[in-house]
Write a protein that holds these residues in place. Sequence first.
Motif, PDB file in Angstrom:
ATOM      1  N   THR A 106      -0.534  -5.254 -15.867  1.00  0.00           N
ATOM      2  CA  THR A 106       0.292  -4.466 -14.950  1.00  0.00           C
ATOM      3  C   THR A 106       1.716  -4.301 -15.494  1.00  0.00           C
ATOM      4  N   THR A 107       2.253  -5.329 -16.124  1.00  0.00           N
ATOM      5  CA  THR A 107       3.597  -5.233 -16.699  1.00  0.00           C
ATOM      6  C   THR A 107       3.629  -4.202 -17.824  1.00  0.00           C
ATOM      7  N   ALA A 108       2.615  -4.230 -18.674  1.00  0.00           N
ATOM      8  CA  ALA A 108       2.557  -3.273 -19.786  1.00  0.00           C
ATOM      9  C   ALA A 108       2.497  -1.841 -19.275  1.00  0.00           C
ATOM     10  N   LEU A 109       1.742  -1.606 -18.202  1.00  0.00           N
ATOM     11  CA  LEU A 109       1.638  -0.257 -17.653  1.00  0.00           C
ATOM     12  C   LEU A 109       2.923   0.171 -16.948  1.00  0.00           C
ATOM     13  N   HIS A 110       3.545  -0.737 -16.222  1.00  0.00           N
ATOM     14  CA  HIS A 110       4.824  -0.412 -15.594  1.00  0.00           C
ATOM     15  C   HIS A 110       5.869  -0.039 -16.647  1.00  0.00           C
ATOM     16  N   ASP A 111       5.837  -0.750 -17.778  1.00  0.00           N
ATOM     17  CA  ASP A 111       6.829  -0.516 -18.832  1.00  0.00           C
ATOM     18  C   ASP A 111       6.707   0.864 -19.466  1.00  0.00           C
ATOM     19  N   ILE A 112       5.522   1.490 -19.381  1.00  0.00           N
ATOM     20  CA  ILE A 112       5.377   2.845 -19.944  1.00  0.00           C
ATOM     21  C   ILE A 112       5.504   3.915 -18.855  1.00  0.00           C
ATOM     22  N   GLY A 113       5.870   3.493 -17.647  1.00  0.00           N
ATOM     23  CA  GLY A 113       6.111   4.456 -16.581  1.00  0.00           C
ATOM     24  C   GLY A 113       4.907   4.811 -15.752  1.00  0.00           C
ATOM     25  N   TYR A 114       3.852   3.990 -15.823  1.00  0.00           N
ATOM     26  CA  TYR A 114       2.655   4.253 -15.008  1.00  0.00           C
ATOM     27  C   TYR A 114       2.851   3.751 -13.579  1.00  0.00           C
ATOM     28  N   VAL A 115       2.180   4.402 -12.644  1.00  0.00           N
ATOM     29  CA  VAL A 115       2.189   3.997 -11.244  1.00  0.00           C
ATOM     30  C   VAL A 115       0.842   3.355 -10.923  1.00  0.00           C
ATOM     31  N   MET A 116       0.883   2.176 -10.303  1.00  0.00           N
ATOM     32  CA  MET A 116      -0.349   1.489  -9.886  1.00  0.00           C
ATOM     33  C   MET A 116      -0.749   1.989  -8.496  1.00  0.00           C
ATOM     34  N   THR A 117      -1.965   2.486  -8.372  1.00  0.00           N
ATOM     35  CA  THR A 117      -2.409   3.029  -7.090  1.00  0.00           C
ATOM     36  C   THR A 117      -3.925   2.962  -6.974  1.00  0.00           C
ATOM     37  N   ASP A 118      -4.411   2.945  -5.736  1.00  0.00           N
ATOM     38  CA  ASP A 118      -5.855   3.042  -5.520  1.00  0.00           C
ATOM     39  C   ASP A 118      -6.210   4.378  -4.859  1.00  0.00           C
ATOM     40  N   ARG A 119      -5.286   5.327  -4.909  1.00  0.00           N
ATOM     41  CA  ARG A 119      -5.525   6.657  -4.359  1.00  0.00           C
ATOM     42  C   ARG A 119      -5.669   7.672  -5.484  1.00  0.00           C
ATOM     43  N   ASP A 120      -6.881   8.037  -5.773  1.00  0.00           N
ATOM     44  CA  ASP A 120      -7.192   9.058  -6.776  1.00  0.00           C
ATOM     45  C   ASP A 120      -6.454   8.818  -8.095  1.00  0.00           C
ATOM     46  N   PRO A 121      -6.600   7.623  -8.713  1.00  0.00           N
ATOM     47  CA  PRO A 121      -5.882   7.342  -9.958  1.00  0.00           C
ATOM     48  C   PRO A 121      -6.489   8.108 -11.143  1.00  0.00           C
ATOM     49  N   ASP A 122      -5.693   8.311 -12.163  1.00  0.00           N
ATOM     50  CA  ASP A 122      -6.204   8.913 -13.397  1.00  0.00           C
ATOM     51  C   ASP A 122      -7.192   7.981 -14.084  1.00  0.00           C
ATOM     52  N   TYR A 123      -6.903   6.689 -14.031  1.00  0.00           N
ATOM     53  CA  TYR A 123      -7.720   5.707 -14.735  1.00  0.00           C
ATOM     54  C   TYR A 123      -8.014   4.494 -13.844  1.00  0.00           C
ATOM     55  N   VAL A 124      -9.164   3.896 -14.075  1.00  0.00           N
ATOM     56  CA  VAL A 124      -9.413   2.519 -13.672  1.00  0.00           C
ATOM     57  C   VAL A 124      -9.289   1.690 -14.939  1.00  0.00           C
ATOM     58  N   VAL A 125      -8.404   0.715 -14.934  1.00  0.00           N
ATOM     59  CA  VAL A 125      -8.170  -0.126 -16.107  1.00  0.00           C
ATOM     60  C   VAL A 125      -8.631  -1.543 -15.789  1.00  0.00           C
ATOM     61  N   LEU A 126      -9.630  -1.979 -16.528  1.00  0.00           N
ATOM     62  CA  LEU A 126     -10.178  -3.326 -16.347  1.00  0.00           C
ATOM     63  C   LEU A 126      -9.634  -4.241 -17.435  1.00  0.00           C
ATOM     64  N   GLY A 127      -8.948  -5.292 -17.011  1.00  0.00           N
ATOM     65  CA  GLY A 127      -8.446  -6.289 -17.949  1.00  0.00           C
ATOM     66  C   GLY A 127      -9.042  -7.649 -17.650  1.00  0.00           C
ATOM     67  N   GLU A 128      -8.504  -8.658 -18.299  1.00  0.00           N
ATOM     68  CA  GLU A 128      -8.943 -10.025 -18.031  1.00  0.00           C
ATOM     69  C   GLU A 128      -8.215 -10.564 -16.799  1.00  0.00           C
ATOM     70  N   THR A 129      -8.904 -11.414 -16.072  1.00  0.00           N
ATOM     71  CA  THR A 129      -8.269 -12.147 -14.981  1.00  0.00           C
ATOM     72  C   THR A 129      -9.020 -13.446 -14.781  1.00  0.00           C
ATOM     73  N   ARG A 130      -8.330 -14.437 -14.288  1.00  0.00           N
ATOM     74  CA  ARG A 130      -8.969 -15.742 -14.071  1.00  0.00           C
ATOM     75  C   ARG A 130      -9.775 -15.766 -12.784  1.00  0.00           C
ATOM     76  N   THR A 131      -9.541 -14.774 -11.919  1.00  0.00           N
ATOM     77  CA  THR A 131     -10.252 -14.732 -10.633  1.00  0.00           C
ATOM     78  C   THR A 131     -10.658 -13.300 -10.321  1.00  0.00           C
TER      79      THR A 131
END
Length: 275
Positions: A106-131
Motif C-alpha cells: 500500500t505504501t508503494a502504491l500511495h507513493d506513485i499516486g494511486y488511490v486505494m478503493t473497492d469501488r470499480d478499481p482499475d486493478y486488484v493487486v494481490l500481495g503477501e500478508t501474514r493474515t
Amino acid sequence: MSETRTPESRPVETWLTDMDGVLVHEEEPIPGAVEFVEALKTSGLGFLVLTNNSIFTPRDLRARLLGSGIDVPEDAIWTSALATAQFLADQRPHGTAYVVGEAGMTTALHDIGYVMTDRDPDYVVLGETRTYSFEAITRAIRLIDGGARFIATNPDPSGPSTSGKLPACGSVAALISTATGRQPYFIGKPNPLMMRSALNRIDAHSETTVMVGDRMDTDIISGLEAGLRTVLVTTGSTHPDEVETFPYRPTRVVDSIADLVALVRPRSEASAPEA
C-alpha cells in the motif's frame, strides 16, 4: 580484428542479490553476508538487495537486516511491491487499486499516486500478508469478475515460518484464479521484469551485472532471462544435487555468499566471477 569478449570476461559493475537464503535465514545472518555487503558499499559499485516479499517497506527490511547485523541502505532494497508499483505507474499513471496486502504494497502504491478503493478499481493487486482475510479475497474475486485487472506481486506458493510452511501469494492467487477464471500477471521473480526494473532503478546494464540467488526456479531463471550473469549459493532453497535437474545453468555455483566477498572489487579493478 577486434577481440571478442565472452560474457564471463566482462567486468562486474553492478551486483543484485536475493535476501532470504543468501544473506539471512529468518533473522540469522548467513556467514559472509556482513562482509559481502560491506565490500559492496566500499567498492563504489552499484548494488541492490532484491526480495519477492511485499509485506514490508524498504525501511522495515533495513531494520530487520540491521537486527541481523547487516547494514543495507534503505535505497539499496528493491521489493516486488516496488516493482509492482513501478509497473502500474508505467501502465496506468494515477490509477486505482484494491489491495490485498500490507504496508509494503500500500505504501508503494500511495507513493506513485494511486488511490486505494473497492469501488470499480482499475486493478486488484494481490500481495503477501501474514493474515489473508476470506472477506478480502471474496471482495477481490467479485471485483475481478466486475472487470478489474488482476496483478500479483509474486508466484511463491508458500513461505517459511518457525512453525513450518505458510500459504503465500501464489497459493492465494490460484484460489482467486479458480474462482474467476482469470490468471494474474505476476511481477516478481521469476518474471525478468523484476530484474529489469532493478537495473533501471540504479541505471545499470545487464551485461555488467551479476545476480546472486539461492533458487534456480526464481533467482537464476529471471537473471538469465534478463541477460545477467548468475551465481547460485547453496545456503537456501536449491541444493547442489538439484542443479543438474534444471534445463539451464547458473554462471557459477558456490557454497555461500562468503565465497563472493573477494570478487567484489572497486570499479577500476572489477572482474567477472568465473564460470
